[in-house]
Design a protein around this motif. Structure first.
Motif, PDB file in Angstrom:
ATOM      1  N   LEU A  67       0.876  -1.126  -0.106  1.00 44.17           N
ATOM      2  CA  LEU A  67      -0.018  -0.026  -0.124  1.00 44.17           C
ATOM      3  C   LEU A  67       0.852   0.955   0.120  1.00 44.17           C
ATOM      4  O   LEU A  67       0.491   2.212  -0.781  1.00 44.17           O
ATOM      5  CB  LEU A  67      -1.060  -0.071   1.218  1.00 44.17           C
ATOM      6  N   TYR A  68       1.899   1.232   0.725  1.00 40.21           N
ATOM      7  CA  TYR A  68       2.974   2.543   1.088  1.00 40.21           C
ATOM      8  C   TYR A  68       3.382   2.687  -0.642  1.00 40.21           C
ATOM      9  O   TYR A  68       3.435   3.974  -0.871  1.00 40.21           O
ATOM     10  CB  TYR A  68       3.920   2.237   1.764  1.00 40.21           C
ATOM     11  N   ILE A  97       2.415   1.570  -3.630  1.00 41.27           N
ATOM     12  CA  ILE A  97       1.117   1.918  -4.566  1.00 41.27           C
ATOM     13  C   ILE A  97       0.865   3.206  -4.355  1.00 41.27           C
ATOM     14  O   ILE A  97       0.751   4.017  -5.389  1.00 41.27           O
ATOM     15  CB  ILE A  97       0.021   1.061  -4.389  1.00 41.27           C
ATOM     16  N   ASN A  98       0.931   3.927  -3.063  1.00 39.65           N
ATOM     17  CA  ASN A  98       0.535   5.048  -2.874  1.00 39.65           C
ATOM     18  C   ASN A  98       1.680   6.225  -3.388  1.00 39.65           C
ATOM     19  O   ASN A  98       1.319   7.373  -4.095  1.00 39.65           O
ATOM     20  CB  ASN A  98       0.126   5.589  -1.318  1.00 39.65           C
ATOM     21  N   THR A 131       1.264   6.354  -7.155  1.00 40.42           N
ATOM     22  CA  THR A 131      -0.013   7.028  -7.323  1.00 40.42           C
ATOM     23  C   THR A 131       0.214   8.620  -7.425  1.00 40.42           C
ATOM     24  O   THR A 131       0.013   9.264  -8.179  1.00 40.42           O
ATOM     25  CB  THR A 131      -1.002   6.896  -6.340  1.00 40.42           C
ATOM     26  N   PHE A 153      -6.580   8.558  -5.179  1.00 43.61           N
ATOM     27  CA  PHE A 153      -6.139   7.853  -4.216  1.00 43.61           C
ATOM     28  C   PHE A 153      -7.083   6.748  -3.663  1.00 43.61           C
ATOM     29  O   PHE A 153      -6.719   5.702  -3.447  1.00 43.61           O
ATOM     30  CB  PHE A 153      -5.469   8.630  -3.113  1.00 43.61           C
ATOM     31  N   ARG A 154      -7.978   7.275  -3.456  1.00 43.24           N
ATOM     32  CA  ARG A 154      -9.372   6.616  -2.852  1.00 43.24           C
ATOM     33  C   ARG A 154      -9.592   5.397  -3.682  1.00 43.24           C
ATOM     34  O   ARG A 154      -9.748   4.109  -3.100  1.00 43.24           O
ATOM     35  CB  ARG A 154     -10.523   7.324  -2.562  1.00 43.24           C
ATOM     36  N   ILE A 166      -7.922   3.907  -6.022  1.00 38.81           N
ATOM     37  CA  ILE A 166      -6.461   2.967  -6.095  1.00 38.81           C
ATOM     38  C   ILE A 166      -6.486   2.295  -4.924  1.00 38.81           C
ATOM     39  O   ILE A 166      -6.591   1.112  -4.850  1.00 38.81           O
ATOM     40  CB  ILE A 166      -5.235   3.645  -6.370  1.00 38.81           C
ATOM     41  N   ASN A 167      -6.647   2.925  -3.687  1.00 42.65           N
ATOM     42  CA  ASN A 167      -6.618   2.211  -2.313  1.00 42.65           C
ATOM     43  C   ASN A 167      -7.810   0.998  -2.193  1.00 42.65           C
ATOM     44  O   ASN A 167      -7.330   0.163  -1.653  1.00 42.65           O
ATOM     45  CB  ASN A 167      -6.274   3.157  -1.349  1.00 42.65           C
ATOM     46  N   ILE A 168      -8.792   1.497  -2.490  1.00 46.51           N
ATOM     47  CA  ILE A 168      -9.760   0.537  -2.458  1.00 46.51           C
ATOM     48  C   ILE A 168      -9.601  -0.716  -3.194  1.00 46.51           C
ATOM     49  O   ILE A 168      -9.611  -1.983  -2.952  1.00 46.51           O
ATOM     50  CB  ILE A 168     -11.331   1.006  -2.653  1.00 46.51           C
ATOM     51  N   ILE A 198      -6.584  -1.834  -4.409  1.00 43.93           N
ATOM     52  CA  ILE A 198      -5.635  -2.801  -4.090  1.00 43.93           C
ATOM     53  C   ILE A 198      -6.128  -3.360  -2.669  1.00 43.93           C
ATOM     54  O   ILE A 198      -5.535  -4.465  -2.574  1.00 43.93           O
ATOM     55  CB  ILE A 198      -4.308  -1.732  -3.650  1.00 43.93           C
ATOM     56  N   THR A 199      -6.631  -2.770  -1.929  1.00 42.65           N
ATOM     57  CA  THR A 199      -7.255  -3.378  -0.692  1.00 42.65           C
ATOM     58  C   THR A 199      -8.108  -4.842  -0.832  1.00 42.65           C
ATOM     59  O   THR A 199      -7.798  -5.794  -0.270  1.00 42.65           O
ATOM     60  CB  THR A 199      -8.087  -2.406   0.464  1.00 42.65           C
TER      61      THR A 199
END
Length: 59
Positions: free
Chosen positions: A13-14, A16-17, A20, A38-39, A41-43, A45-46
């Motif tokens: 996650l770190y 990927i951010n 991004t 960001f939201r 992509i984070n969702i 990836i999660t």
């Protein structure tokens, strides 16, 4: 097992951010649209990390 996977997931996650953020800078995405990028992509990836954990757990 779970602690190893959590550490691995945080690491992913770190980075990927970070990627991004680089994407937003290179493509000159406006500041007001960046949180949505960001939201999203984070969702995604999660979801990917959770599904991979479930797959490892049940195989």
């Amino acid at each position: 097992m779970i602690s190893t996977f959590v550490i691995f997931a945080l690491f992913i996650l770190y980075f990927i951010n970070r990627m991004t953020n680089t994407l937003c800078l290179q493509k000159e995405i406006p500041e007001e649209k960046q949180p949505k990028v960001f939201r999203t992509i984070n969702i995604l990836i999660t979801i990917l990390l959770i599904s991979s954990y479930v797959e490892v757990l049940y195989t």
